[in-house]
Design an enzyme around this catalytic site. Sequence first.
Site, mmCIF file in Angstrom:
data_model
loop_
_atom_site.group_PDB
_atom_site.id
_atom_site.type_symbol
_atom_site.label_atom_id
_atom_site.label_comp_id
_atom_site.label_asym_id
_atom_site.label_seq_id
_atom_site.Cartn_x
_atom_site.Cartn_y
_atom_site.Cartn_z
ATOM 1 N N PRO A 16 0.847 -1.197 0.000
ATOM 2 C CA PRO A 16 0.000 0.000 0.000
ATOM 3 C C PRO A 16 0.880 1.245 0.000
ATOM 4 C CG PRO A 16 -0.026 -1.084 2.160
ATOM 5 C CD PRO A 16 0.774 -1.949 1.253
ATOM 6 N N MET A 17 0.573 2.179 -0.877
ATOM 7 C CA MET A 17 1.357 3.422 -0.926
ATOM 8 C C MET A 17 0.414 4.590 -1.171
ATOM 9 S SD MET A 17 4.759 2.310 -3.078
ATOM 10 C CE MET A 17 3.900 1.222 -4.190
ATOM 11 N N CYS A 100 3.403 2.996 8.749
ATOM 12 C CA CYS A 100 3.671 4.308 8.168
ATOM 13 C C CYS A 100 4.521 5.137 9.122
ATOM 14 C CB CYS A 100 2.328 4.994 7.904
ATOM 15 S SG CYS A 100 2.524 6.661 7.329
HETATM 16 C C1 FMN Z 1 5.023 6.921 -1.538
HETATM 17 C C2 FMN Z 1 4.834 5.896 -0.458
HETATM 18 C C3 FMN Z 1 3.640 5.845 0.231
HETATM 19 C C4 FMN Z 1 3.439 4.886 1.233
HETATM 20 N N1 FMN Z 1 2.221 4.817 1.849
HETATM 21 C C5 FMN Z 1 1.961 3.789 2.704
HETATM 22 C C6 FMN Z 1 0.645 3.579 3.218
HETATM 23 O O1 FMN Z 1 -0.300 4.314 2.915
HETATM 24 N N2 FMN Z 1 0.468 2.532 4.062
HETATM 25 C C7 FMN Z 1 1.489 1.692 4.418
HETATM 26 O O2 FMN Z 1 1.268 0.755 5.185
HETATM 27 N N3 FMN Z 1 2.737 1.860 3.940
HETATM 28 C C8 FMN Z 1 2.987 2.870 3.083
HETATM 29 N N4 FMN Z 1 4.232 2.992 2.511
HETATM 30 C C9 FMN Z 1 5.267 1.990 2.809
HETATM 31 C C10 FMN Z 1 5.264 0.854 1.760
HETATM 32 O O3 FMN Z 1 4.069 0.110 1.837
HETATM 33 C C11 FMN Z 1 6.463 -0.106 1.964
HETATM 34 O O4 FMN Z 1 6.368 -0.672 3.246
HETATM 35 C C12 FMN Z 1 7.812 0.585 1.843
HETATM 36 O O5 FMN Z 1 7.853 1.426 0.706
HETATM 37 C C13 FMN Z 1 8.963 -0.441 1.748
HETATM 38 O O6 FMN Z 1 8.797 -1.276 0.635
HETATM 39 P P1 FMN Z 1 9.657 -1.050 -0.736
HETATM 40 O O7 FMN Z 1 11.102 -1.001 -0.349
HETATM 41 O O8 FMN Z 1 9.306 -2.224 -1.593
HETATM 42 O O9 FMN Z 1 9.210 0.260 -1.301
HETATM 43 C C14 FMN Z 1 4.468 3.980 1.549
HETATM 44 C C15 FMN Z 1 5.678 4.059 0.858
HETATM 45 C C16 FMN Z 1 5.873 4.991 -0.142
HETATM 46 C C17 FMN Z 1 7.181 5.010 -0.884
#
Ligand code: FMN
Length: 340
Positions: A16-17, A100
């Site tokens: 989720p992002m 988050c």
């Molecule tokens: C732009 C952005 C928005 C994010 N928003 C959320 C969110 O709404 N909820 C959540 O649980 N994690 C959020 N995250 C964290 C991601 O879900 C994830 O845990 C984190 O980016 C690490 O994974 P990755 O290295 O594959 O990006 C967000 C990350 C990014 C980069």
Amino acid sequence: MQIGPYSLPSPVVLAPMAGVTDRPFRVLCRRLGAGLAASEMLTSDTRLWTTSKSRQRMNHEGEPEPRVVQLAGADSEALAEAARLNVALGAQIIDLNMGCPAKKVCGKLCGSALLKDEPLVARILEAVVRAVDVPVTLKIRTGWDPSRVNGVEIAAIAERCGIAALAVHGRTRADFYAGAAEYATIRAIKARVRIPVFANGDIDGGKKAREVLDFTGADGVMIGRASHGAPWIFRAVNHELRAGIATPALQRSEARDIILAHLDAVYSFYGEDTGVRIARKHLGWYCGQLLGEPAPVRSQLMGAANTAAQFAQALKHFDEWVSGGRHGGLTNGFSLGGLT
Ligand SMILES: Cc1cc2nc3c(=O)[nH]c(=O)nc-3n(C[C@H](O)[C@H](O)[C@H](O)COP(=O)(O)O)c2cc1C
């Protein structure tokens, strides 16, 4: 991979992002092989649900099942009520955000800040699980800071409270996104609980996914930033996990068609003004991934003032890229991590 009654088509899921995983992007990633795609986080404060942002976050029309809504909040009763309302609106899995790093979301301490207070975590999880008859999943970081890595304890609480699956980002809240994700805590969590665990953090392709799965013993991987401008990563990782070899190159024409269809979906979901703004972000990522960001191309793509001009620019530049014109390239396919 099983979450409650749902058998996921793949153990590789979209993270989720906020600001990224809107309905068009979720549908696209699911179509390209993501086993699950949670919504952007929605505040548990129902008074804010009248904003267009919240309404869009609650829109799941045409989305493949199971539809996952992520909730953020700190008040157990408010979260329970928000979960109930979202299930009534069609959510099939409720995901709780304790990952988050933002200090406050909507003026309240929530996200990974909750990890500091284990009794509160238990109260929230119990209340939400009790409130709905759909699976409730949880997303966490490994802890608050390197001196308080309590991911294993939180995971045990989650399992005891009836959480159906857990996603763990291998960083503490204090790390934000700095340094490299660590997977030892995820491995310890997986050894401690029986519920499905998704390993998350810095997974950028099939090779890394395989290494993380082997090291942690996790049931699946969750991919976030590596999907920016590369929604086809799910197909590639699925292929490599199943076949043990890198995926065949994606045809350039196929990538162009995916990008143009994505733009169309963004325009029809958000309308003209917001559509052009949201699409700009994705175009910037596609441009960076595929075109090598030549300055004039980038400024033409980024500068388009309306959806028609933006789409026309995208069509022109990605067509040229397909035909190997201005953007070079002797082959018509590409693999993740660069052109072949
Ligand atoms: C732009 C952005 C928005 C994010 N928003 C959320 C969110 O709404 N909820 C959540 O649980 N994690 C959020 N995250 C964290 C991601 O879900 C994830 O845990 C984190 O980016 C690490 O994974 P990755 O290295 O594959 O990006 C967000 C990350 C990014 C980069």
